[in-house]
Each structure stands twice: as C-alpha cells, then as structure tokens.
Write a protein that holds these residues in place. Structure first.
Motif, PDB file in Angstrom:
ATOM      1  N   PRO A 228      50.337 -76.629  45.883  1.00 60.09           N
ATOM      2  CA  PRO A 228      50.399 -75.924  44.599  1.00 60.09           C
ATOM      3  C   PRO A 228      49.537 -76.642  43.577  1.00 60.09           C
ATOM      4  O   PRO A 228      49.400 -77.864  43.605  1.00 60.09           O
ATOM      5  CB  PRO A 228      51.880 -75.981  44.232  1.00 60.09           C
ATOM      6  CG  PRO A 228      52.398 -77.187  44.942  1.00 60.09           C
ATOM      7  CD  PRO A 228      51.604 -77.285  46.217  1.00 60.09           C
ATOM      8  N   VAL A 229      48.929 -75.890  42.686  1.00 60.11           N
ATOM      9  CA  VAL A 229      48.082 -76.472  41.650  1.00 60.11           C
ATOM     10  C   VAL A 229      48.971 -76.978  40.521  1.00 60.11           C
ATOM     11  O   VAL A 229      49.708 -76.205  39.916  1.00 60.11           O
ATOM     12  CB  VAL A 229      47.080 -75.435  41.106  1.00 60.11           C
ATOM     13  CG1 VAL A 229      46.249 -76.032  39.985  1.00 60.11           C
ATOM     14  CG2 VAL A 229      46.181 -74.934  42.232  1.00 60.11           C
ATOM     15  N   PRO A 230      48.945 -78.276  40.236  1.00 61.81           N
ATOM     16  CA  PRO A 230      49.780 -78.787  39.154  1.00 61.81           C
ATOM     17  C   PRO A 230      49.328 -78.255  37.801  1.00 61.81           C
ATOM     18  O   PRO A 230      48.140 -78.033  37.556  1.00 61.81           O
ATOM     19  CB  PRO A 230      49.565 -80.307  39.230  1.00 61.81           C
ATOM     20  CG  PRO A 230      48.997 -80.546  40.587  1.00 61.81           C
ATOM     21  CD  PRO A 230      48.205 -79.336  40.917  1.00 61.81           C
ATOM     22  N   THR A 231      50.273 -78.052  36.919  1.00 62.93           N
ATOM     23  CA  THR A 231      49.971 -77.649  35.554  1.00 62.93           C
ATOM     24  C   THR A 231      50.727 -78.556  34.594  1.00 62.93           C
ATOM     25  O   THR A 231      51.732 -79.163  34.950  1.00 62.93           O
ATOM     26  CB  THR A 231      50.371 -76.189  35.288  1.00 62.93           C
ATOM     27  OG1 THR A 231      51.777 -76.037  35.544  1.00 62.93           O
ATOM     28  CG2 THR A 231      49.582 -75.230  36.171  1.00 62.93           C
ATOM     29  N   ILE A 232      50.236 -78.639  33.375  1.00 61.76           N
ATOM     30  CA  ILE A 232      50.855 -79.446  32.336  1.00 61.76           C
ATOM     31  C   ILE A 232      51.529 -78.509  31.345  1.00 61.76           C
ATOM     32  O   ILE A 232      50.957 -77.499  30.939  1.00 61.76           O
ATOM     33  CB  ILE A 232      49.804 -80.290  31.588  1.00 61.76           C
ATOM     34  CG1 ILE A 232      48.917 -81.066  32.563  1.00 61.76           C
ATOM     35  CG2 ILE A 232      50.457 -81.214  30.586  1.00 61.76           C
ATOM     36  CD1 ILE A 232      49.617 -82.134  33.336  1.00 61.76           C
ATOM     37  N   SER A 233      52.754 -78.814  30.959  1.00 63.16           N
ATOM     38  CA  SER A 233      53.449 -77.974  29.978  1.00 63.16           C
ATOM     39  C   SER A 233      54.165 -78.852  28.967  1.00 63.16           C
ATOM     40  O   SER A 233      54.390 -80.049  29.186  1.00 63.16           O
ATOM     41  CB  SER A 233      54.463 -77.069  30.690  1.00 63.16           C
ATOM     42  OG  SER A 233      55.448 -77.843  31.357  1.00 63.16           O
ATOM     43  N   VAL A 254      54.484 -82.502  34.131  1.00 61.22           N
ATOM     44  CA  VAL A 254      53.630 -82.010  35.205  1.00 61.22           C
ATOM     45  C   VAL A 254      54.521 -81.300  36.215  1.00 61.22           C
ATOM     46  O   VAL A 254      55.530 -81.848  36.662  1.00 61.22           O
ATOM     47  CB  VAL A 254      52.899 -83.164  35.921  1.00 61.22           C
ATOM     48  CG1 VAL A 254      51.964 -82.611  36.990  1.00 61.22           C
ATOM     49  CG2 VAL A 254      52.130 -84.011  34.940  1.00 61.22           C
ATOM     50  N   SER A 255      54.162 -80.069  36.573  1.00 59.41           N
ATOM     51  CA  SER A 255      54.939 -79.342  37.583  1.00 59.41           C
ATOM     52  C   SER A 255      54.026 -78.375  38.316  1.00 59.41           C
ATOM     53  O   SER A 255      52.882 -78.167  37.937  1.00 59.41           O
ATOM     54  CB  SER A 255      56.098 -78.580  36.931  1.00 59.41           C
ATOM     55  OG  SER A 255      55.609 -77.569  36.062  1.00 59.41           O
ATOM     56  N   ALA A 256      54.556 -77.789  39.379  1.00 55.45           N
ATOM     57  CA  ALA A 256      53.837 -76.772  40.133  1.00 55.45           C
ATOM     58  C   ALA A 256      54.837 -75.734  40.603  1.00 55.45           C
ATOM     59  O   ALA A 256      56.062 -75.898  40.446  1.00 55.45           O
ATOM     60  CB  ALA A 256      53.098 -77.387  41.306  1.00 55.45           C
ATOM     61  N   THR A 257      54.285 -74.653  41.154  1.00 56.26           N
ATOM     62  CA  THR A 257      55.109 -73.526  41.573  1.00 56.26           C
ATOM     63  C   THR A 257      56.287 -74.001  42.413  1.00 56.26           C
ATOM     64  O   THR A 257      56.132 -74.777  43.339  1.00 56.26           O
ATOM     65  CB  THR A 257      54.257 -72.533  42.379  1.00 56.26           C
ATOM     66  OG1 THR A 257      53.166 -72.112  41.564  1.00 56.26           O
ATOM     67  CG2 THR A 257      55.081 -71.329  42.789  1.00 56.26           C
ATOM     68  N   GLY A 258      57.437 -73.543  42.088  1.00 55.58           N
ATOM     69  CA  GLY A 258      58.657 -73.918  42.804  1.00 55.58           C
ATOM     70  C   GLY A 258      59.904 -73.790  41.951  1.00 55.58           C
ATOM     71  O   GLY A 258      60.745 -72.965  42.214  1.00 55.58           O
ATOM     72  N   PRO A 259      60.043 -74.647  40.874  1.00 55.36           N
ATOM     73  CA  PRO A 259      59.096 -75.717  40.528  1.00 55.36           C
ATOM     74  C   PRO A 259      59.296 -76.955  41.391  1.00 55.36           C
ATOM     75  O   PRO A 259      60.380 -77.218  41.880  1.00 55.36           O
ATOM     76  CB  PRO A 259      59.445 -76.015  39.074  1.00 55.36           C
ATOM     77  CG  PRO A 259      60.907 -75.718  38.987  1.00 55.36           C
ATOM     78  CD  PRO A 259      61.169 -74.558  39.927  1.00 55.36           C
ATOM     79  N   VAL A 260      58.199 -77.683  41.577  1.00 55.83           N
ATOM     80  CA  VAL A 260      58.248 -78.998  42.198  1.00 55.83           C
ATOM     81  C   VAL A 260      57.513 -79.960  41.279  1.00 55.83           C
ATOM     82  O   VAL A 260      56.668 -79.549  40.480  1.00 55.83           O
ATOM     83  CB  VAL A 260      57.615 -78.997  43.602  1.00 55.83           C
ATOM     84  CG1 VAL A 260      58.467 -78.230  44.575  1.00 55.83           C
ATOM     85  CG2 VAL A 260      56.203 -78.428  43.569  1.00 55.83           C
ATOM     86  N   TYR A 261      57.839 -81.233  41.405  1.00 61.56           N
ATOM     87  CA  TYR A 261      57.313 -82.227  40.484  1.00 61.56           C
ATOM     88  C   TYR A 261      56.725 -83.394  41.270  1.00 61.56           C
ATOM     89  O   TYR A 261      57.171 -83.697  42.367  1.00 61.56           O
ATOM     90  CB  TYR A 261      58.424 -82.748  39.570  1.00 61.56           C
ATOM     91  CG  TYR A 261      59.136 -81.666  38.814  1.00 61.56           C
ATOM     92  CD1 TYR A 261      58.580 -81.110  37.661  1.00 61.56           C
ATOM     93  CD2 TYR A 261      60.359 -81.175  39.256  1.00 61.56           C
ATOM     94  CE1 TYR A 261      59.229 -80.104  36.972  1.00 61.56           C
ATOM     95  CE2 TYR A 261      61.019 -80.167  38.576  1.00 61.56           C
ATOM     96  CZ  TYR A 261      60.442 -79.625  37.435  1.00 61.56           C
ATOM     97  OH  TYR A 261      61.082 -78.624  36.751  1.00 61.56           O
ATOM     98  N   PRO A 262      55.732 -84.072  40.696  1.00 56.55           N
ATOM     99  CA  PRO A 262      55.219 -85.269  41.358  1.00 56.55           C
ATOM    100  C   PRO A 262      56.252 -86.382  41.317  1.00 56.55           C
ATOM    101  O   PRO A 262      57.117 -86.412  40.442  1.00 56.55           O
ATOM    102  CB  PRO A 262      53.982 -85.624  40.528  1.00 56.55           C
ATOM    103  CG  PRO A 262      54.274 -85.058  39.185  1.00 56.55           C
ATOM    104  CD  PRO A 262      55.050 -83.801  39.423  1.00 56.55           C
ATOM    105  N   ALA A 263      56.131 -87.289  42.263  1.00 58.73           N
ATOM    106  CA  ALA A 263      57.028 -88.439  42.268  1.00 58.73           C
ATOM    107  C   ALA A 263      56.697 -89.370  41.113  1.00 58.73           C
ATOM    108  O   ALA A 263      55.557 -89.445  40.641  1.00 58.73           O
ATOM    109  CB  ALA A 263      56.901 -89.179  43.594  1.00 58.73           C
TER     110      ALA A 263
END
Length: 301
Positions: A228-233, A254-263
């Motif tokens: 998934p392409v990360p986006t900033i919100s 920082v998150s992406a579709t899911g949502p999922v998050y970086p560690a």
C-alpha cells in the motif's frame, strides 16, 4: 504529500511555512505473497490448430494488482499444438537477431499493474521451461517496458537448450530486484514483460512455454511485492510562525489502506522549502514529530 499549512510569514521573508513536502522514505508497512502472476499450462489440450489461448488469463494473481493475459503477437500456421504447453509455430526463418524477431512480431507479452493506492515491485521470473522442435526458435530474451516507454533488455540473450522432447529445457530464474525501474511502480502504471524468440529454420518449427514438471502448479511465475502507498495525514504545526521564531515542529500520522501503520523506528522525510529533516515514527499508529530550526530553512522561491 504537499499542502497548505496556515501560519504567519517571517517579515524578513526567510521562508513560507506553507511550502512543505512530506514523504515516507524507509521501511515496509506490509507485504503480500511473493507471487504476482502465474500461469498453469497443464490444462492446455493441444490438438489441431490449438497452440493455447491468446490472451491467456493468469491462473493466479496477487491481491491488489491487475495482470494482463499472456498474449501471442505472431500468427500460428496450421498444424497440431502440443498438450500442456503454450506457444505456436510459423516463426520467421529469416529472423536471426532480437531486432529482426521483434520486427516479425515473434514475441509474447503480458502486463502487471498495481491497483489504486498500491505500488508493485517485480523481483524475479521464477524457473520455467521452454520446449521447441528441431526447426523451432533456439534463442530468446526477456524485456520490460514501463508505461509507454521503450523496451529494455533483461540480461543477455538466452539459448533455449538442445532438448526437443516433451520434457523441454529447464530455464533458471531471472533476478529482477536490481532493476530500479521495476521497483515501487506506482498504481496505474503498466509494466509490460516481453519474451522475444528467434532462430527458427522452418515455419513448421514449434516453440512453447512448457508445463513445468507435468504438474497442475503454475509454470510461469512472476514474483514480487505489492505494498500500500503510505500517506501522511493530520499534519499540524506546534506553533504559529512569526519573526524571531527559533524552531518549527510538525507532527502527523503515516498510514496506508487498511488502515495499517509502519512500525515504530521507521522514517518519515519532511521538507520545507528544500530543507529536509528526518523524523522517526514512535508511539504507535504511525505517529511522528519533527522540529526544524528556522535558520536552516531557505527563502521561498
């Protein structure tokens, strides 16, 4: 991500705080299984005039990509196709080079495209098998194309092997991970893989992508990763900016579709007017914060 950040402007026009750019620059949020697209040739019946469906839809694809069918770009002649194989006959007998084979349309193609909000990296063509007759094509090369750009060779020409029986010739995997153009390809940008073949000495000579090991598994596999392409919100500044302000702090998620998050521990790159600072994701759920000394931020263009 580019956007507007409402704030004051230094009276000396040191910088405009609204001109910021934030990007996620390290780490993987999540990955999907390594198969991107695969074709199983075991069900090809062969027989009179049957050299395999074209285009032939992929038997299996990874989630969040679209695979275009395996397509024959030459026209087979009469004759009987081999079972459990995909290819044909009627190859040019004068095409003795890559370019001549391309001119004669003696190649097969398929495509891979990441779906919206995803990006795709192509890592390898897994081991495969080529079958050809004594007068069929003997040599070939893989190529790739990004979007509508030019085709590029993958490595050098491949000699298909001397075997002309139904067991064909085992071909090794091809590593694509070092080709930067095939990594992190954006959603909607089509990757085309092309397999060019030449060296036929008779128009009745045949060439096939062959059933690998006489099984019902996939015989042609392209491997890689879909992310998934990360986006900033939720980007906010800790303070308004006025003349004399010593530093600026930005925070967000920082998150992406899911949502999922970086560690926690992965990196966000933040740029204001060409001045860049790295922020570390911390606190769970993709949260980051970064401070800029205003003296390091150049004037707005």
């Amino acid at each position: 991500l580019q956007g507007d950040w409402s704030s004051d402007v230094c009276s000396s026009d040191l910088f405009v705080a609204g001109n910021y750019n934030i990007s996620y620059v390290s780490g993987d949020i999540t990955v999907f299984p390594p198969l991107l697209a695969g074709w199983d040739f075991s069900t090809m019946p062969g027989g009179s005039g049957n050299f395999g469906t074209s285009p032939d839809a992929a038997t299996a694809t990874a989630a969040n990509i679209t695979a275009g069918g395996l397509t024959r770009n030459w026209t087979p002649g009469s004759g009987s196709g081999a079972a459990a194989a995909w290819g044909g006959n009627n190859f040019s007998t004068t095409a003795s080079t890559r370019d001549a084979a391309i001119t004669a349309n003696n190649y097969a193609t398929f495509t891979i495209t990441a779906n919206s909000t995803y990006q795709v990296s192509v890592s390898a063509i897994e081991p495969y098998n080529i079958r050809h007759s004594g007068t069929g094509p003997t040599t070939g090369i893989w190529q790739y194309q990004i979007g509508s750009g030019s085709f590029n060779d993958i490595g050098s020409a491949i000699t298909w092997g001397t075997g002309t029986s139904a067991s064909g010739n085992a071909e090794p995997s091809i590593d694509l991970s070092g080709i930067s153009a095939l990594q992190n390809v954006a959603a909607g940008t089509t990757i085309t893989l092309r397999l060019v073949t030449w060296g036929a000495t008779g128009t009745s000579g045949t060439w096939y992508l062959n059933d690998l090991g006489n099984t019902t598994g996939n015989d042609l596999i392209v491997a890689g990763y879909v992310k998934p392409v990360p986006t900033i919100s939720g980007v906010t500044g800790s303070q308004s900016i006025s003349y004399g302000t010593a530093s600026v702090t930005l925070s967000g998620t920082v998150s992406a579709t899911g949502p999922v998050y970086p560690a926690d521990g992965e990196t966000v790159n933040v740029t204001i007017n060409g001045s860049t600072q790295n922020a570390t994701v911390a606190g769970g759920a993709g949260v980051f914060s970064v401070s800029f000394p205003t003296a390091t931020i150049p004037p707005s263009p």
